[in-house]
Write an enzyme that holds these catalytic residues in place. Structure first.
Site, short mmCIF file in Angstrom:
data_model
loop_
_atom_site.label_atom_id
_atom_site.label_comp_id
_atom_site.label_asym_id
_atom_site.label_seq_id
_atom_site.Cartn_x
_atom_site.Cartn_y
_atom_site.Cartn_z
N CYS A 99 5.31 5.38 5.15
CA CYS A 99 5.46 4.94 3.76
C CYS A 99 4.32 5.47 2.89
O CYS A 99 4.53 5.83 1.72
CB CYS A 99 5.52 3.42 3.70
SG CYS A 99 5.86 2.76 2.06
N CYS A 195 6.71 -2.66 5.60
CA CYS A 195 6.26 -2.15 4.31
C CYS A 195 7.33 -2.34 3.24
O CYS A 195 8.42 -1.78 3.35
CB CYS A 195 5.91 -0.67 4.46
SG CYS A 195 5.38 0.13 2.95
#
Length: 357
Positions: A99, A195
């Site tokens: 991410c 995330c």
């Protein structure tokens, strides 16, 4: 002074990062990255609407402009699909590391540069150091919060545009600063979970996209011990959740392997002699180096909060190395991210492609 786009997540860390940059005199704009909306009925809370309100309140308190950037499609394409397909193939993906490279310092950074910003700032506990050879990342000052591992796949050009205002601070100091600045997130609890997906449990998330695929649980000799509902629901070294009691008193059964072809989950005893539980060698691919090729001796960190261990490092081909660990490492898994260090200096990172006993 620089023009900086700071990623405001609605948490205390990014809030203090923004306040510090304003205090330093930079031209700061805050932005919330809307990466995920739980509109598919997956159990668990994804409080993105509250996070946006908290981020907006921080922007008002610090006197900066605030934006919401919709990156839902990009997040699904770059992170969610990677996560699902990795587990489908029997790997152990790490979406939080990817991410940072693909979203925060990928799509989000691209947006920032297009909008005329010089840098992107986040609330990571890590430090950037500039040298004549280029910029690289150092571990954060707080050993309990150091997040450099999560930045190990970043490219050199991304690192050069990154700002980490919290790198020299301890977490308690950040809380004190949040109170000092009067930030509305000063006492907000730290978020956990995948995330940007909030409090959704990984097992619930995976069950939504990957149907149960029952198979046998076997021991290291191939003897059937029971059944499982899907290899994607288990990870290397897992002690609980497989439902098989160990016949040896005081010695648990743990996951030591996955036979994806035959859909078998392999259990072994929690013992250093158990085949598959400990690895002395591994091949790491997809390596992203910050400044230079890896040296012949590196410190390898196989997961977040794990201790970095010394290993020999031999290049096999471009982007791949074979590591030989001085001390065998427990429960390594294909797909996990391995970060490389020289003391507190981050050298880069890659993905475990194969594990050897």
């Amino acid at each position: 002074m620089a023009r900086i786009l700071v990623g405001l997540s609605g948490g205390v860390d990014s809030s203090v990062a923004a306040a510090l940059l304003v205090e330093q005199g930079h031209d700061v704009v805050g932005a919330y990255m809307k990466n995920w909306v739980n509109d598919e009925g997956i159990p668990g809370e994804c409080p993105w609407e509250q996070d946006i309100q908290d981020a907006l309140a921080v922007a008002k308190t610090t006197g900066i402009e605030f934006r919401v950037i919709d990156l839902v499609d990009e997040y699904r394409a770059r992170i969610v699909n990677y996560l699902i397909e990795g587990y489908r193939a029997g790997y152990t993906p790490n979406p939080d590391v990817l991410c940072n490279r693909e979203m925060k310092f990928g799509v989000f950074l691209d947006y920032a540069l297009e909008q005329g910003f010089d840098y992107v700032a986040t609330g990571h506990y890590a430090r950037r150091m500039d040298t004549p050879q280029g910029a690289f990342i150092l571990r954060g000052r707080d050993p309990n919060k150091d997040q450099s591992y999560f930045l190990s796949l970043m490219r050199p050009d991304q690192i050069a545009r990154a700002v980490f205002p919290l790198g020299d601070l301890l977490k308690p100091e950040v809380r004190v600063l949040a109170e000092k600045y009067g930030l509305p997130t000063a006492r907000k609890k730290d978020s956990q979970g995948i995330c940007f997906i909030g409090q959704v449990k990984m097992s619930d998330f995976l069950r939504h996209y990957l149907p149960d695929k029952p198979g046998n649980i076997v021991d290291t000799e191939g003897r059937t011990l029971g059944t499982h509902n899907g290899l994607h629901l288990f990870t290397m070294g897992q002690r609980k959740g497989h439902g098989v009691a160990s016949p040896r008193e005081g010695v648990a059964y743990v996951v030591v392997g996955k036979d994806v072809r035959r859909n078998r989950l392999i259990l072994g005893y929690e013992d250093a002699s158990t085949r598959g539980l400990y690895a002395s060698r591994a091949v790491v691919g997809g390596i992203s180096n910050t400044l230079a090729p890896l040296p012949a001796r590196v410190m390898a960190q196989p997961r977040y909060r794990a201790k970095a261990e010394w290993a020999s490092c031999e290049y096999l081909e471009e982007g791949k190395v074979r590591l030989g660990f001085d001390t065998p490492l427990r429960a390594l898994a294909v797909g996990q991210v391995c970060a490389f260090y020289d003391g507190g200096k981050l050298l880069g990172g890659g993905f475990f492609e194969s594990i050897e006993p």
